[in-house]
Write an enzyme that holds these catalytic residues in place. Structure first.
Site, short mmCIF file in Angstrom:
data_model
loop_
_atom_site.label_atom_id
_atom_site.label_comp_id
_atom_site.label_asym_id
_atom_site.label_seq_id
_atom_site.Cartn_x
_atom_site.Cartn_y
_atom_site.Cartn_z
N GLU A 1 48.90 0.46 54.95
CA GLU A 1 48.57 0.48 56.20
C GLU A 1 48.32 2.06 56.67
O GLU A 1 47.43 2.45 57.28
CB GLU A 1 49.77 0.33 57.16
CG GLU A 1 49.39 0.21 58.69
CD GLU A 1 49.56 1.54 59.41
OE1 GLU A 1 49.00 1.63 60.72
OE2 GLU A 1 50.45 2.57 58.81
N GLU A 2 49.25 2.95 56.03
CA GLU A 2 49.06 4.63 56.16
C GLU A 2 47.73 4.93 55.70
O GLU A 2 47.44 6.30 56.08
CB GLU A 2 50.10 4.90 55.69
CG GLU A 2 51.48 4.83 56.22
CD GLU A 2 51.66 5.10 57.54
OE1 GLU A 2 50.79 5.76 58.26
OE2 GLU A 2 52.80 4.80 58.26
N ASP B 1 59.16 4.26 60.22
CA ASP B 1 57.60 3.81 60.18
C ASP B 1 57.04 3.09 59.03
O ASP B 1 56.74 3.77 58.17
CB ASP B 1 56.66 4.90 60.63
CG ASP B 1 55.13 4.58 60.73
OD1 ASP B 1 54.97 3.23 60.59
OD2 ASP B 1 54.45 5.39 60.93
CO CO Z 1 53.17 2.45 61.05
#
Ligand code: CO
Length: 355
Positions: A215-216, A183
């Protein structure tokens, strides 16, 4: 495109350390893999790598299809240094705290040099029974690099240094692979393969790619990327939770490993655009690409930010199902990456009519 190249790039991307806000090593890997295959690329002020590949449309207003993958991974930041050199830390992104204790880590010092360590806590034979029954919190843990304060200083490790859990990439040999940061290095891998494929094939619409930072911690890089790229539609390529493991009822399983890419209809960050999904599904049926609909309403992605920028961007998400996301290592099927590349490739040739 072959599974070998998908596997090689996945393995190399997986082992790069690029915690949110510190993604440069990932950008440094991607550039030589796309250089010469695109019309233009640049790095924006938040560190995202943005790419343009022009189409051959004669229209004044060709569709501009944005494909996004985030390059950051969850990790941690050193928050305090104890006497004797033990590092206290805070998470960057959402870890499953239960999985942290005893894990191997890498912490970055000067010149991005990584240093190996382990996450420790008070040893079990020195704790009371009551303490052992209490779930451990991150504040009860520390990182041990086997270094004293002077050695830490010499290595350039201080408050603010970042790192992450480290598990080397493994090919399980039956089409399954295991590794860290799938991810969303999986999405990055898909974009690299799409960019290379469409350097050989002519396409009508403009393709814009965002290898997005942060993003995280809330889709921050994707927001600035979208403002610059100004797409007419967007698809985020992601990894999503495969819940096909013991103890999870079918109704609560968002996606399944080995059943093809998962198309999002709704998650906590977005309601996907029905026209994009309809075209993804029609195309997949036509081409015999296996796919699944991700059960709502789990998770959130960069598409949640992208679709709200400017005049709004019709968007959806195509995800590779992956077990044990946000834990030290995760597991997925190479075939699901392969079919995701096919799904996006067909979409580019036959995109949704949104206008
Ligand atoms: Co992700």
């Amino acid at each position: 495109m072959d599974l070998e190249s998908i596997k090689t790039i996945q393995g190399e991307l997986s082992e790069i350390i690029g915690v949110s806000g510190y993604e440069k090593p990932v950008v440094d890997y991607i550039i030589p893999h796309i250089e010469g295959y695109v019309d233009k690329f640049w790095i924006d002020r938040l560190g995202s790598l943005l790419v343009v590949k022009n189409g051959n449309s004669t229209s004044d207003t060709p569709e501009k299809i944005m494909l996004d993958a985030h390059i950051d991974e969850i990790g941690f930041m050193v928050s305090h240094i104890e006497k004797k050199g033990f590092l206290r830390f805070v998470p960057i992104g959402g870890w499953d705290t239960r999985t942290l204790l005893g894990q191997a880590v890498k912490v970055l010092g000067d010149n991005s040099r990584s240093h190996d360590g382990i996450i420790g806590s008070k040893p079990p034979h020195l704790t009371t029974e009551a303490e052992r029954k209490k779930p451990l919190e991150i504040k009860d843990m520390y990182i041990d690099l086997g270094m004293n304060e002077t050695e830490l200083q010499e290595a350039g490790i201080s408050i603010g240094s970042t790192g992450t859990l480290y598990d080397p990439f493994v090919d399980l040999g039956n089409g399954m692979i295991r590794g860290k940061a799938f991810d969303d290095r999986t999405g990055v891998n898909i974009l690299i393969h799409i960019i290379r494929e469409f350097s050989q094939i002519s396409h009508e619409n403009t393709l814009v790619f965002s290898f997005s930072t942060q993003e995280e911690v809330g889709g921050r890089g994707a927001a600035t990327a979208t403002a610059q790229l100004n797409p007419t539609m967007a698809i985020a390529l992601e990894n999503t939770t495969a819940g096909d493991v013991p103890g999870i009822p079918d109704a609560e399983c968002p996606a399944y490993i080995g059943k093809g890419p998962a198309i999002t209809v709704a998650d906590r960050s977005m309601l996907a655009h029905p026209m994009i999904n309809r075209r993804l599904i029609e195309n997949a049926r036509m081409e015999g690409i296996p796919f699944q609909i991700k059960k709502p309403i789990f998770g959130g992605t960069n598409a949640g930010r992208i679709h709200q920028i400017g005049e709004g961007v019709p968007a959806s998400v195509v995800s590779v199902p992956c077990r044990y996301i946000h834990s030290p290592t995760s597991l997925l099927a190479l075939s699901d990456i392969h079919h995701s590349i096919r799904m996006i490739s067909v979409f580019i040739r036959n995109p949704a009519g949104i206008k």
